[in-house]
Scaffold this motif. Structure first.
Motif, PDB file in Angstrom:
ATOM      1  N   GLY A 198      34.261 -76.404  -2.216  1.00  0.00           N
ATOM      2  CA  GLY A 198      34.339 -76.735  -0.794  1.00  0.00           C
ATOM      3  C   GLY A 198      35.767 -76.761  -0.299  1.00  0.00           C
ATOM      4  N   PHE A 227      35.081 -79.874   2.463  1.00  0.00           N
ATOM      5  CA  PHE A 227      35.486 -78.940   3.503  1.00  0.00           C
ATOM      6  C   PHE A 227      36.021 -79.695   4.723  1.00  0.00           C
ATOM      7  CE2 PHE A 227      34.554 -76.568   7.371  1.00  0.00           C
ATOM      8  CZ  PHE A 227      35.233 -75.398   7.119  1.00  0.00           C
ATOM      9  N   LEU A 228      35.368 -80.815   5.046  1.00  0.00           N
ATOM     10  CA  LEU A 228      35.799 -81.609   6.195  1.00  0.00           C
ATOM     11  C   LEU A 228      37.096 -82.346   5.904  1.00  0.00           C
ATOM     12  CD1 LEU A 228      32.426 -83.175   7.330  1.00  0.00           C
ATOM     13  CD2 LEU A 228      33.673 -81.312   8.393  1.00  0.00           C
ATOM     14  N   GLY A 229      37.521 -82.332   4.631  1.00  0.00           N
ATOM     15  CA  GLY A 229      38.773 -82.989   4.282  1.00  0.00           C
ATOM     16  C   GLY A 229      38.622 -84.463   3.989  1.00  0.00           C
ATOM     17  N   ILE A 230      37.385 -84.930   3.788  1.00  0.00           N
ATOM     18  CA  ILE A 230      37.220 -86.351   3.494  1.00  0.00           C
ATOM     19  C   ILE A 230      36.603 -86.560   2.117  1.00  0.00           C
ATOM     20  CG2 ILE A 230      37.077 -87.120   5.875  1.00  0.00           C
ATOM     21  CD1 ILE A 230      34.081 -87.138   5.582  1.00  0.00           C
ATOM     22  N   ILE A 267      40.422-101.614   2.493  1.00  0.00           N
ATOM     23  CA  ILE A 267      40.809-100.552   1.570  1.00  0.00           C
ATOM     24  C   ILE A 267      42.022 -99.749   2.049  1.00  0.00           C
ATOM     25  CG2 ILE A 267      39.983 -98.422   0.515  1.00  0.00           C
ATOM     26  CD1 ILE A 267      37.295-100.026   0.247  1.00  0.00           C
ATOM     27  N   PHE A 310      28.271 -75.475   6.802  1.00  0.00           N
ATOM     28  CA  PHE A 310      29.658 -75.092   7.068  1.00  0.00           C
ATOM     29  C   PHE A 310      29.930 -73.648   6.648  1.00  0.00           C
ATOM     30  CE2 PHE A 310      30.071 -76.366   2.675  1.00  0.00           C
ATOM     31  CZ  PHE A 310      31.113 -75.617   2.168  1.00  0.00           C
ATOM     32  N   PHE A 319      39.792 -71.013   4.962  1.00  0.00           N
ATOM     33  CA  PHE A 319      39.357 -70.944   6.356  1.00  0.00           C
ATOM     34  C   PHE A 319      40.553 -70.754   7.285  1.00  0.00           C
ATOM     35  CE2 PHE A 319      37.706 -73.322  10.176  1.00  0.00           C
ATOM     36  CZ  PHE A 319      36.901 -72.286  10.589  1.00  0.00           C
ATOM     37  N   LEU A 336      29.455 -90.267   5.060  1.00  0.00           N
ATOM     38  CA  LEU A 336      30.611 -90.386   5.949  1.00  0.00           C
ATOM     39  C   LEU A 336      31.072 -91.835   6.048  1.00  0.00           C
ATOM     40  CD1 LEU A 336      31.897 -88.132   7.686  1.00  0.00           C
ATOM     41  CD2 LEU A 336      30.680 -89.077   9.628  1.00  0.00           C
ATOM     42  N   ILE A 350      39.440 -90.303  10.607  1.00  0.00           N
ATOM     43  CA  ILE A 350      39.440 -90.674   9.187  1.00  0.00           C
ATOM     44  C   ILE A 350      40.723 -90.167   8.539  1.00  0.00           C
ATOM     45  CG2 ILE A 350      38.325 -90.262   6.957  1.00  0.00           C
ATOM     46  CD1 ILE A 350      35.653 -90.311   8.336  1.00  0.00           C
ATOM     47  N   ASN A 351      41.116 -88.942   8.881  1.00  0.00           N
ATOM     48  CA  ASN A 351      42.320 -88.391   8.267  1.00  0.00           C
ATOM     49  C   ASN A 351      43.577 -89.122   8.704  1.00  0.00           C
ATOM     50  OD1 ASN A 351      41.122 -86.473   6.634  1.00  0.00           O
ATOM     51  ND2 ASN A 351      40.917 -85.028   8.323  1.00  0.00           N
ATOM     52  N   ILE A 371      24.347 -87.189   5.450  1.00  0.00           N
ATOM     53  CA  ILE A 371      25.762 -86.954   5.746  1.00  0.00           C
ATOM     54  C   ILE A 371      26.383 -88.167   6.425  1.00  0.00           C
ATOM     55  CG2 ILE A 371      25.425 -85.822   7.992  1.00  0.00           C
ATOM     56  CD1 ILE A 371      27.667 -83.851   6.927  1.00  0.00           C
ATOM     57  N   LEU A 403      35.843 -95.936   1.665  1.00  0.00           N
ATOM     58  CA  LEU A 403      36.417 -95.873   0.318  1.00  0.00           C
ATOM     59  C   LEU A 403      37.664 -95.006   0.227  1.00  0.00           C
ATOM     60  CD1 LEU A 403      33.134 -95.377  -1.732  1.00  0.00           C
ATOM     61  CD2 LEU A 403      34.491 -97.440  -1.621  1.00  0.00           C
ATOM     62  N   ALA A 436      34.612 -93.031   4.659  1.00  0.00           N
ATOM     63  CA  ALA A 436      35.562 -93.597   5.612  1.00  0.00           C
ATOM     64  C   ALA A 436      36.060 -94.927   5.073  1.00  0.00           C
ATOM     65  CB  ALA A 436      34.912 -93.785   6.977  1.00  0.00           C
ATOM     66  N   ALA A 440      30.502 -80.185  -1.187  1.00  0.00           N
ATOM     67  CA  ALA A 440      31.291 -79.080  -0.640  1.00  0.00           C
ATOM     68  C   ALA A 440      31.545 -79.314   0.845  1.00  0.00           C
ATOM     69  CB  ALA A 440      30.563 -77.759  -0.859  1.00  0.00           C
ATOM     70  N   THR A 441      30.504 -79.771   1.561  1.00  0.00           N
ATOM     71  CA  THR A 441      30.650 -80.019   2.996  1.00  0.00           C
ATOM     72  C   THR A 441      31.701 -81.092   3.255  1.00  0.00           C
ATOM     73  OG1 THR A 441      28.320 -79.514   3.242  1.00  0.00           O
ATOM     74  CG2 THR A 441      29.379 -80.608   5.073  1.00  0.00           C
ATOM     75  N   ILE A 467      37.184 -73.282  -0.030  1.00  0.00           N
ATOM     76  CA  ILE A 467      36.708 -72.625   1.188  1.00  0.00           C
ATOM     77  C   ILE A 467      37.505 -73.121   2.386  1.00  0.00           C
ATOM     78  CG2 ILE A 467      34.712 -72.281   2.679  1.00  0.00           C
ATOM     79  CD1 ILE A 467      32.973 -72.666   0.174  1.00  0.00           C
ATOM     80  N   THR A 476      33.832 -79.549  13.551  1.00  0.00           N
ATOM     81  CA  THR A 476      35.082 -79.345  12.832  1.00  0.00           C
ATOM     82  C   THR A 476      35.377 -77.860  12.664  1.00  0.00           C
ATOM     83  OG1 THR A 476      34.608 -81.358  11.654  1.00  0.00           O
ATOM     84  CG2 THR A 476      36.368 -80.009  10.777  1.00  0.00           C
TER      85      THR A 476
END
Lengths: 304, 325
Positions: free
Chosen positions: A255, A242-245, B30, B144, A262, A154, B281-282, A150, A160, A158, A238-239, A258, B266
Motif C-alpha cells: 500500500g 496508502f492514506l498515510g496513517i 498518545i 484506492f 501515486f 481510522l 491525523i497527519n 474502515i 494509536l 488516529a 494497504a488502504t 503504491i 484523498t
C-alpha cells in the motif's frame, strides 16, 4: 464416499480419509487450484524475499539516487537491469515489491491469527455458557459490526499512531467480531448435538468439552471466514497505508509503495504504482478464490 | 414500544459517551501536541504562553470535562492548524462529502438495478456471467487501487477528465454544489464512480438474487399467463418487488459510503470531510480529529437507532425479542 465402491465387489473397497476427500473436492475446480498455486507462489516470494531479491532495497549502500525513476527494463550505471523500473530513490521496484509483499502478508497473517483466537474464545464461550454472557457479548459484537471497518480502524489509528504493531492491533479490533459471530452461530448448533450431551454426561470439564469436542466441529466455517478475512485485512492495511496513517515509511507494505508511486503517476511514470498494485491484486484475488472454493467444499449443505 | 425506544436511546447515549472517552483520551495521551504545534525555535516563555492558550497545561480530566461541557454547546474546540472552530471546519466540508456520497449512491442504483436484473433474468448467458464477474471484482478490488486506475486511464492516458479537485461550484440554497456546472460534473464523475463501485457490486448482487426469486412467484406466472408483454412484466412486476430490499439495504449503507469517502477524497483531492480527517491525523490537529470522529460516530448511532426503530415498527418480533433478552 467409501460406500460408493460397493457396486463393484470384485475390487477391494477404496478407503478414503476425510482429508483425501477434501483434497479431491477442492481439486474439482481448476480455477481454485490455480488460485492456490498462485497464492503459494506469492507466499514463497514473501518468505524468501531477502534471498531472491536482486538487491536489498533498504540497504543504502546498494541503491543509487542516480538510478531513480528508470522505466522497466532500464539499466543502472553499474550495469544492473531493473526489470520493473526504479522508484524515486533509485530502488529496484521488483525488490521493493518482494519486501512489501512480505510486510503486507505478515500484517495480514498476524492480525488474522490473533483476531481468530480472540473471536473464537469469545464466540465459543458465548455459545457454550449462553444466558447473560451471550447477550452482553453479542451486543458488543453487533454494535461493532454496525460501524464500517474502515471507520473503526481510522479511530484506532488516529488514537494509536503509526506502526506495524499499531496497525496489527487496529486490524485485530476490526476483525475479531466477525470470527466471534461465526463461531457462536455454528457452536450454538453443535452444542445441541448428542456428542456434546454425551461428553457432559461423562463429567468432562468445560475446558475439555469446549476445546476437544466443540471446537473441531466449528472449524470449517471458521476456516472459510478466516480466508476471506485475511484478504480483507491485507486490503484494509494497504488502504490505510496508502492514506498515510498505517505503516511508517521505514517498513513499506504494498500500500505504501503504491502511495509513493501515486505522486509520480501524473507525470506518466506509471510503473512505480502499477506493479505493486498488480501484486496486491493478485494476492487478494487468489486468496478470495481459494476462500470461495473452500466455502463450497466445506459447506455440508452442498455436499454430495 | 416505549420501553424499546427508551432502552435503545439509553444504549446509544452510553455508546456516544464511551466513544468520546476513548477518542479524547486516546488522542490526548498518545500524541504530544507541544512538539508538533509549537515552533521548536521558540523560547521557553513563548512555549508556555502557547501551552496556556491551547489549554494544554491543565490536568487531562479537566480538559475532558471542559471539552464535554463545550460539546453540549456545539463547540468542539478550535483547530490548532486553521485556528477556526473544529465543528465549523467539518460543517464547511460536509456538503462536498454528501454530494459525492449521494452521487455514488445514485450511480449504484441507476446502473446496479438494471444490470442485476439482467443477470438475474439470464443467469447462464455470457452477459449475466460477465456482470457477476464484474461484481466479484468490484468486491475484491481495493477502492484506492481502482481510483488510481481511473486517474491513470481517464486523466493521464486519455486526458479527458480532470484528476483532482472539485471544479467550479454554484450556490444552491446556501450550499456550494458542483453538479450544476460542466466543470463541476467533470470533476465529480471519477470520484463518484470510484466510490460507487463497491455499492454497485452490492446492488447487482441484491437485484440478481431478488430477480431470481421473484420470477418464480405466482404473480409473475399469472402476469405471463394473462399475456402481458415481457417488458411490462420485468419493468413493473419484477422491478417493483426487488426495489424494497435494495432500497432498505442502501439506506443502511449511506453511512458506510460516507466513511469510505475518506479514501476516494484523498485520492482525488476532493475537499470534503474525509480529506480533512486524514490531513488532520497527519498534522496531529487533535480538536479536528476528535470532532470528526465524534460527529461520525454520532451520525452512525443515529442511523442505526432510526433503522432499529423502523424495523421494530415493521416487525414486532424484533422488539419483543429485545425486551425478553
Amino acid at each position: 464416499m467409501t460406500f460408493a465402491t460397493d457396486t463393484a465387489p470384485a475390487l477391494p473397497p477404496k478407503v478414503e480419509t476425510p482429508f483425501q476427500r477434501f483434497v479431491a473436492d477442492f481439486a474439482e475446480s481448476p480455477v481454485a487450484v490455480a488460485a492456490l498455486a498462485t497464492f503459494a507462489a506469492v507466499l514463497f516470494v514473501a518468505l524468501a524475499a531477502p534471498l531472491i531479491s536482486p538487491q536489498n532495497p533498504y540497504d543504502l549502500r546498494q541503491i543509487d539516487i542516480m538510478d531513480s525513476r528508470l522505466p522497466p527494463g532500464g539499466q543502472s550505471l553499474a550495469g544492473m537491469t531493473f526489470w520493473l523500473g526504479t522508484d524515486g530513490q533509485g530502488r529496484d521496484m521488483l525488490s521493493a515489491m518482494f519486501y512489501g509483499l512480505r510486510t503486507s502478508l505478515f500484517v495480514g497473517a498476524m492480525s488474522g491469527m490473533f483476531a481468530l483466537a480472540i473471536g473464537m474464545c469469545v464466540g465459543l464461550s458465548a455459545a457454550y455458557f449462553g444466558g447473560r454472557v451471550d447477550t452482553i457479548v453479542m451486543r458488543i459484537v453487533d454494535l461493532q459490526l454496525s460501524f464500517p471497518a474502515i471507520l473503526v480502524a481510522l479511530i484506532l489509528l488516529a488514537v494509536l499512531g503509526k506502526g506495524v504493531d499499531k496497525i496489527i492491533i487496529a486490524l485485530i479490533a476490526v476483525q475479531w467480531a466477525y470470527y466471534a459471530r461465526t463461531v457462536r452461530g455454528s457452536a450454538l448448533v453443535e452444542r445441541r448435538r448428542e456428542y456434546i450431551e454425551a461428553a457432559t454426561c461423562l463429567g468432562l470439564s468445560h475446558k475439555r468439552i469446549v476445546f476437544r469436542h466443540l471446537l473441531p466441529n466449528v472449524m470449517p466455517p471458521l476456516i472459510v471466514v478466516g480466508t476471506v478475512q485475511i484478504a480483507h485485512a491485507i486490503a484494509l492495511e494497504a488502504t490505510l497505508s496508502f492514506l498515510g496513517i498505517g505503516l511508517p515509511v521505514t517498513e513499506p507494505s504494498l500500500g505504501l509503495l503504491i502511495a509513493n508511486g501515486f505522486n509520480y503517476m501524473l507525470s506518466g511514470k506509471y510503473w512505480i504504482s502499477i506493479f505493486p498494485g498488480i501484486a496486491l491484486l493478485i494476492t487478494i484475488v487468489s486468496i478470495n478464490l481459494v476462500g470461495d472454493q473452500l466455502r463450497d467444499v466445506l459447506n455440508p449443505r452442498l455436499q454430495k | 414500544m416505549t420501553v424499546f425506544i427508551t432502552r435503545r436511546l439509553l444504549q446509544s447515549c452510553l455508546v456516544i459517551f464511551v466513544m468520546s472517552l476513548i477518542v479524547f483520551f486516546g488522542v490526548n495521551v498518545i500524541g504530544n501536541p507541544i512538539d508538533i504545534l509549537i515552533n521548536p525555535e521558540a523560547d521557553q516563555a513563548e512555549i508556555e504562553r502557547a501551552i496556556k492558550a491551547l489549554g494544554l497545561d491543565r490536568p487531562i480530566h479537566e480538559q475532558y470535562l471542559v471539552f464535554i461541557q463545550r460539546a453540549f454547546e456545539g463547540d468542539l474546540g478550535r483547530s490548532f492548524v486553521f485556528g477556526e472552530p473544529a465543528l465549523k471546519l467539518i460543517m464547511q466540508r460536509m456538503p462536498a462529502t454528501l454530494e459525492l456520497a449521494l452521487c455514488a449512491m445514485l450511480i449504484s442504483i441507476v446502473l446496479g438495478i438494471p444490470l442485476g436484473m439482467w443477470a438475474g433474468l439470464k443467469p447462464e448467458s455470457a452477459a449475466g456471467k460477465s456482470i457477476m464477474g464484474f461484481s466479484i471484482l468490484g468486491f475484491s478490488l481495493p477502492s484506492f487501487w481502482v481510483g488510481i486506475m481511473l486517474i491513470m486511464i481517464f486523466a493521464v492516458m486519455l486526458g479527458v477528465l480532470p484528476s483532482t479537485g472539485r471544479g467550479q461550484t454554484v450556490g444552491l440554497f446556501g450550499l456550494q454544489v458542483s453538479f450544476l456546472t460542466w466543470d463541476g460534473l467533470a470533476h465529480l464523475l471519477l470520484p463518484a464512480v470510484n466510490l460507487a463501485l463497491f455499492k454497485l457490486s452490492l446492488v447487482i448482487r441484491l437485484a440478481r438474487a431478488g430477480t431470481r426469486e421473484v420470477v418464480l412467484q405466482d404473480y409473475v406466472k399469472f402476469a405471463r399467463a394473462k399475456g402481458l408483454s415481457p417488458s411490462r412484466i420485468v419493468l413493473v412486476h419484477v422491478m417493483k418487488n426487488i426495489m424494497i430490499p435494495v432500497v432498505t439495504i442502501l439506506g443502511l449503507e449511506l453511512g458506510s459510503v460516507i466513511a469510505f469517502s475518506v479514501v476516494t477524497e484523498t485520492i482525488f483531492a476532493w475537499p470534503g470531510m474525509g480529506k480533512l480527517i486524514i490531513d488532520s491525523i497527519n498534522l496531529l490537529d487533535r480538536p479536528v480529529i476528535v470532532a470528526y470522529l465524534l460527529m461520525t460516530v454520532f451520525m452512525f448511532i443515529t442511523i442505526n437507532l432510526v433503522v432499529d426503530i423502523l424495523y421494530s415498527i415493521l416487525d414486532p418480533r424484533v422488539r419483543l425479542q429485545d425486551i425478553k433478552g
